[in-house]
Structure formats: structure tokens, C-alpha cells
Motif scaffolding. Structure first.
Motif, short mmCIF file in Angstrom:
data_model
loop_
_atom_site.label_atom_id
_atom_site.label_comp_id
_atom_site.label_asym_id
_atom_site.label_seq_id
_atom_site.Cartn_x
_atom_site.Cartn_y
_atom_site.Cartn_z
N ARG A 158 0.78 -1.28 -0.06
CA ARG A 158 -0.01 -0.08 -0.01
C ARG A 158 0.79 1.29 0.16
O ARG A 158 0.75 2.19 -0.57
CB ARG A 158 -1.09 0.10 1.05
CG ARG A 158 -2.12 -0.97 1.04
CD ARG A 158 -3.22 -0.85 2.15
NE ARG A 158 -2.58 -0.88 3.36
CZ ARG A 158 -2.75 -2.27 4.11
NH1 ARG A 158 -3.22 -3.23 3.57
NH2 ARG A 158 -2.14 -2.12 5.44
N ALA A 159 2.06 1.23 0.81
CA ALA A 159 2.75 2.26 0.74
C ALA A 159 3.59 2.57 -0.44
O ALA A 159 3.44 4.01 -1.00
CB ALA A 159 3.87 2.27 1.87
N LEU A 160 3.92 1.64 -1.23
CA LEU A 160 4.42 1.82 -2.59
C LEU A 160 3.41 2.11 -3.75
O LEU A 160 3.58 3.22 -4.27
CB LEU A 160 5.34 0.49 -3.06
CG LEU A 160 6.40 0.09 -2.27
CD1 LEU A 160 6.90 -1.19 -2.54
CD2 LEU A 160 7.47 0.92 -2.80
N ASN A 161 2.44 1.73 -3.48
CA ASN A 161 1.21 2.18 -4.57
C ASN A 161 0.88 3.60 -3.93
O ASN A 161 0.70 4.22 -5.08
CB ASN A 161 -0.09 1.11 -4.48
CG ASN A 161 0.34 -0.04 -5.08
OD1 ASN A 161 0.94 -0.10 -6.17
ND2 ASN A 161 -0.14 -1.29 -4.53
N ARG A 162 0.89 3.92 -2.94
CA ARG A 162 0.25 5.12 -2.55
C ARG A 162 1.25 6.38 -3.12
O ARG A 162 1.09 7.24 -3.48
CB ARG A 162 0.11 5.46 -0.90
CG ARG A 162 -0.50 6.75 -0.35
CD ARG A 162 -0.76 6.54 0.77
NE ARG A 162 0.34 6.13 1.55
CZ ARG A 162 0.25 5.03 2.41
NH1 ARG A 162 -0.87 4.06 2.19
NH2 ARG A 162 1.16 4.68 3.06
N GLU A 163 2.59 6.01 -2.67
CA GLU A 163 3.72 6.97 -3.12
C GLU A 163 3.75 6.75 -4.81
O GLU A 163 4.02 7.85 -5.50
CB GLU A 163 4.87 6.56 -2.63
CG GLU A 163 6.12 7.50 -2.87
CD GLU A 163 5.84 8.67 -1.95
OE1 GLU A 163 6.74 9.63 -2.30
OE2 GLU A 163 5.06 8.64 -0.98
#
Length: 359
Positions: free
Chosen positions: A207-212
Motif C-alpha cells: 500500500r505504501a509503494l502504491n500510494r507513493e
């Protein structure tokens, strides 16, 4: 053994004095005048290639004195003597100016490289040498010359759930992948303290990578593609190792001299594929981890390293039968074996993280 090699290294340092002596000899003994003048003129220029600026100045002065002495010895008129010295002086001055410029640029480049390496290492800090019952060793070889890191990443830390480690590989290589590396490592540092399982930890990283990636879309620092990742958890006792594989090369377990490849029975998608977090059943697999066992985590810069015939490097064969003990020995041996296999060619970013359990 080393004698001819040492002599070869010393040849450049002998060139300026040889040019100085050769210029004087040619000026004095040649059938026509000025034969030695070119040799004397280029003495300080050649000295600037191997010696410091101050030593190069001394060679320039020596060349001017030699030119004047040779002209005086041959009884040339004052105008000819002045012409000889002036010619050597002008060429020497140009050589010294070039030397000064090169030295200044070299100092600026050294400062820039130091700052760049410090910044890159802030993104990917070196792990501790030991944590809990484990000794830890890491090695990193970036594909891009002059870079300290590239698209590979790793991290390890002690958490309320045990020792957790991450190794991953951003699609692509070099400095363009460093943005994704910083996001993945930062997300791991935070989520590893709170995610109750490795499956949940992987989803948080996803989720962190997709959000960034969404935030940086269409910007110069756009994060594209995916990140393969391998997550590891070892309890405080160190008796087992739990692995979750998200599309990454499998780890290798060294036990009693045997090298076992821990292939995932339920492989999962890499992180940040654009398909969202994995919602399948947990794919954590647990293996025994005996005293003196080692877990070797690698990136595809190791498993996909090729020799001249295009054959991939075999980690099991590369480590088998070496009688290695200790994390540092294993890490060094593996990097050396890959380097020998590829003939020293940098084909991709290469990262190795070795975890060895103590007695």
C-alpha cells in the motif's frame, strides 16, 4: 611474483627525470641544435600526470635551468639562450595551469562523490553487525559506476514480533530506482514494528509503494513498475526462520555444509504491481534454523549473473563445499564467486544479506 608489476607501476614516475636527462643529452650531443628542446619543454607536463603540483613546479624550474645550461655550454648567443628558456617556460606554464585545473576539478569531484555516497547510504543504512542471536553481513555492488546503491534494498531490525529482515529489488537499476528504495525501506522500518504477521507487513509495504506511486505520477521522480521482496522473521530464540516471498529470488539455507534453496511453495505477486495488496491466504513458510546455520538472502544480480557463455550463476554450487563459517566469510565468498563468474562485469545491482545464528 609481483616484481614486473611493481616495475610497471613505477615507469610513469621515472618518465619526467628521464625526459630531463634525455633533453640535456640531445641538446649537447645531437648533430643539430634544439633536438632536446621538446623533451625539456614537456617534462613538467608529464610530471603533472604523476606527481603533485609542487613537484611539477620543481621539474619546470629544472627544465628551464637545464635549457639555459645546455645553451650556455654550447656557447649560443644570448638571444638563442633566451629563446630556449622562454620556450621551455611557456610550455611548462601551460602544463602547470592544466595540472592546477585538473587538481581543482578532482577535489570538487571527490567532495561531490562523498556527499552523494552519504546521501545514498542515508537511504540504505548499513545493518548492524549483530542483532539478537544473529551475526549479520551485507554486501552491495551497484551496477552504475560511481554509485553506492541502486535498485536493490535490504533492512533488518528487532521488533516486538522477533527479528525481521527485508531484501528487495526495484524494477530497473541505478540511481533512478533510489526513490522507490527509500519508500520501501522507510515503510518497512515503520510497519515492521506494528504488523502482526509477515503477510500483513507485505500488504502494508504494498500500500505504501502504491500510494507513493500515485502521488508521484507524471513527476520527474515517478515510481513505476514493481518491487520484488523477501520478508524474513526469526524469533528471539533463533530456532526457526519464517519466510514470505513476494516474487523475489528464494533464500538459501546453509546447514551442516549443505546449501538448501528455500523455493516458495505458494509464490505471490511482487509488491506495487498496480493490482493492489495480496488478498490470498498467507504464504509464510517456516523452516528449522539450527545453531551455526546461515540464511543467505540475495537479489537477481546474483541469481541472474551470467558468464561469457550466457550461463546463469548457481548459488548452491558457488557456496557448496567451501567450509565457510560466519556471515562475513559467506558474504565475501559469494560476491567473489559472482565476480569471477561474470569476469568482473557489472550486469545488474547486486545485494547480499547473510544472517548466521550463533552457538
Amino acid at each position: 611474483m609481483g616484481g614486473p608489476a611493481v616495475a610497471l607501476v613505477r615507469v610513469p614516475y621515472a618518465a619526467p627525470p628521464l625526459l630531463l636527462l634525455g633533453g640535456v643529452a640531445a641538446d649537447v650531443f645531437a648533430p643539430e641544435p634544439y633536438y632536446g628542446l621538446p623533451l625539456l619543454a614537456c617534462t613538467s607536463m608529464v610530471a603533472g600526470m604523476v606527481y603533485s603540483f609542487r613537484v611539477s613546479v620543481l621539474f619546470a624550474l629544472a627544465a628551464c635551468v637545464a635549457a639555459a645550461s645546455a645553451a650556455g655550454y654550447l656557447g649560443r648567443v644570448h638571444s638563442a639562450l633566451f629563446t630556449d628558456v622562454a620556450a621551455v617556460l611557456v610550455v611548462s606554464a601551460v602544463g602547470l595551469w592544466i595540472k592546477w585545473l585538473v587538481d581543482r576539478q578532482g577535489r570538487s569531484l571527490a567532495v561531490a562523490l562523498t556527499v552523494a555516497e552519504a546521501a545514498q547510504r542515508a537511504v540504505l543504512p548499513a545493518p548492524p553487525n549483530g542483532i539478537g542471536p544473529l551475526s549479520v553481513a551485507d554486501r552491495y555492488v551497484a551496477a552504475q559506476a560511481g554509485a553506492a546503491i541502486g535498485g536493490d534494498l535490504y533492512a533488518i531490525q528487532d521488533t516486538p514480533f522477533g527479528i525481521r529482515a527485508l531484501i528487495g529489488d526495484v524494477r530497473g537499476k541505478g540511481l533512478r530506482a533510489v526513490s522507490a528504495v527509500s519508500v520501501a525501506v522507510g515503510a518497512f522500518r515503520e510497519a515492521a514494528e506494528h504488523a502482526p504477521t509477515l503477510h500483513d507487513l507485505a500488504d502494508r509495504l504494498d500500500r505504501a509503494l502504491n500510494r507513493e506511486g500515485e502521488r508521484r505520477k507524471n513527476s520527474e521522480d515517478d515510481i513505476e513498475g514493481f518491487v520484488t521482496a523477501l520478508l524474513v522473521q526469526i524469533p528471539p530464540s533463533g530456532e526457526t526462520v519464517t519466510v514470505l516471498n513476494r516474487g523475489h529470488p528464494p533464500p538459501y539455507l546453509l546447514h551442516d555444509g549443505a546449501v538448501l534453496c528455500l523455493e516458495p511453495t505458494h509464490p505471490d505477486l511482487p509488491l506495487s504491481t498496480g493490482l493492489g495488496p495480496s488478498h490470498g491466504a498467507p504464504v509464510e513458510e517456516t523452516f528449522p534454523f539450527a545453531p551455526q546455520d546461515s540464511l543467505v538472502l540475495v537479489t537477481d544480480g546474483v541469481t541472474e549473473a551470467r558468464n561469457e557463455e550466457g550461463v546463469f550463476f548457481d548459488v548452491q554450487r558457488g557456496l557448496a563445499g567451501r567450509g565457510l563459517r560466519g556471515a562475513d566469510e559467506l558474504a565475501d565468498a559469494l560476491v567473489k564467486a559472482v565476480t569471477e563468474w561474470t569476469g568482473g562485469q557489472r550486469q545488474d545491482d547486486l545485494a547480499v544479506l547473510v544472517l548466521t545464528r550463533g552457538e
